[in-house]
Structures are given as structure tokens and as C-alpha cells.
Design an enzyme around this catalytic site. Structure first.
Site, mmCIF file in Angstrom:
data_model
loop_
_atom_site.group_PDB
_atom_site.id
_atom_site.type_symbol
_atom_site.label_atom_id
_atom_site.label_comp_id
_atom_site.label_asym_id
_atom_site.label_seq_id
_atom_site.Cartn_x
_atom_site.Cartn_y
_atom_site.Cartn_z
ATOM 1 N N ASP A 12 0.849 -1.190 0.000
ATOM 2 C CA ASP A 12 0.000 0.000 0.000
ATOM 3 C C ASP A 12 0.886 1.241 0.000
ATOM 4 O OD1 ASP A 12 -2.369 1.385 -0.141
ATOM 5 O OD2 ASP A 12 -2.975 1.035 1.927
ATOM 6 N N GLY A 13 0.304 2.317 -0.471
ATOM 7 C CA GLY A 13 0.951 3.620 -0.449
ATOM 8 C C GLY A 13 0.032 4.617 0.231
ATOM 9 N N GLU A 50 2.400 3.873 -4.176
ATOM 10 C CA GLU A 50 1.822 2.556 -4.478
ATOM 11 C C GLU A 50 2.813 1.723 -5.297
ATOM 12 O OE1 GLU A 50 -0.977 1.289 -3.342
ATOM 13 O OE2 GLU A 50 -2.256 2.987 -2.820
ATOM 14 N N ASP A 72 -4.208 -2.561 -3.411
ATOM 15 C CA ASP A 72 -5.528 -1.922 -3.505
ATOM 16 C C ASP A 72 -5.502 -0.802 -4.550
ATOM 17 O OD1 ASP A 72 -4.196 0.155 -2.208
ATOM 18 O OD2 ASP A 72 -5.393 0.050 -0.383
ATOM 19 N N HIS A 126 -9.422 -0.329 2.323
ATOM 20 C CA HIS A 126 -10.221 0.142 3.466
ATOM 21 C C HIS A 126 -11.560 -0.605 3.568
ATOM 22 C CE1 HIS A 126 -7.173 3.207 3.735
ATOM 23 N NE2 HIS A 126 -7.390 3.500 2.474
ATOM 24 N N ASP A 136 -1.507 -0.795 4.867
ATOM 25 C CA ASP A 136 -1.876 0.615 5.004
ATOM 26 C C ASP A 136 -1.218 1.224 6.239
ATOM 27 O OD1 ASP A 136 -3.620 2.969 4.289
ATOM 28 O OD2 ASP A 136 -4.428 2.517 6.275
#
Length: 154
Positions: A12-13, A50, A72, A126, A136
Site C-alpha cells: 500500500d501507499g 503505491e 488496492d 479500506h 496501510d
């Protein structure tokens, strides 16, 4: 039960402002072991973070592996599985003949992908997916690390 011969990677970023202070994070799991990595940059974009999460995760592998890489980011997932080959054919131009954004990172990711057998898996962000949530959190630790360094240096 997960296949113990597959490296599961969740990336994740995060970015506070876009552009702004950014962070990337990755959770790697193989044969019952876990590793967390994260980092950040002072002035960046969410898409760069990302991409960097996937790059740093793949760079951390010590030998060619079979990988399930979970992201994501539709930008990363579609970019690597749908757009990349066309960009290369068009000399790193989009279908509108504009330069591909983040070409430096796409080129690096492309070279890393050649070393492994990777299945790219998109997961809704999320949405309560526990491993995506951990990625995250790691990305946000990267943001916090950069923010703390900036405060110490001011």
C-alpha cells in the site's frame, strides 16, 4: 490453507497531500514467516508510493519466487497487467501520445517482474481486509517517519 511455496505480498501507499509527504508499506509472508517493510519520501504522489511499495517488496526477495502480490491500487494492478506492454511498444507513451507518468518506477517494476512469477491481485482498500489494513498501517508509518525527520531538521 495457503501454499507454503508462494510468497504472499500485501502493498500500500499513502500520501498526505497529493503531492505531499508520502509513505509505502509492504507485508511479506512466506512459509509461516512474516516481514514488514516501509519507507517514505518528502514530496511525492500517492501513485508513486503505491508503485514503490511493490518495487521495494520485490527487491527484498533474494531469489526468483512465485508471488501473489496484493494491491488496492487499480493504477498498479491495471498498469502492470493491462497497460505496460502497450506503453513499451509506444516508447513509453500513453494512447494519447503523452509521456507515461512515473516512467522511472514503471521501468524498475518491469525489470523486477521479469525475475519472478507474479499473480497480481487487486483487493478493495479500506474494506476490512486484515492484511491490506496492515500494509496501510505500514505506509502510514512511512509518512510518520518522514514527518518526524522533517520536524527534527526544522
Amino acid at each position: 490453507m495457503a501454499d507454503s511455496k508462494i510468497v504472499e505480498i500485501y502493498t500500500d501507499g499513502a500520501c498526505k497531500g497529493n503531492p505531499g509527504v508520502g509513505g509505502w508499506g509492504a507485508l511479506l509472508r512466506y512459509a509461516g514467516r512474516e516481514r514488514e517493510i516501509f519507507g517514505g519520501e518528502k514530496l511525492t504522489t500517492n501513485n508513486r508510493m503505491e508503485l514503490l511499495a511493490a518495487i521495494r517488496a520485490l527487491e527484498s526477495l533474494k531469489r526468483p519466487c512465485k508471488v501473489h502480490l496484493h494491491t488496492d491500487s487499480q493504477y498498479v494492478q491495471k498498469g502492470i497487467s493491462q497497460w505496460l506492454d502497450s506503453w513499451k511498444v509506444r516508447n513509453w507513451r500513453t494512447s494519447n501520445r503523452k509521456p507515461v507518468k512515473n516512467e522511472d518506477l514503471w521501468r524498475l517494476l518491469d525489470s523486477l517482474v521479469q525475475q519472478h512469477e507474479i499473480e497480481w491481485c487487486w483487493v478493495r482498500g479500506h474494506s476490512g481486509h486484515i492484511d491490506n489494513e496492515r500494509a496501510d498501517q505500514l505506509a502510514n508509518r512511512g509518512v510518520e517517519m518522514i514527518t518526524s525527520e522533517e520536524l527534527q531538521n526544522s
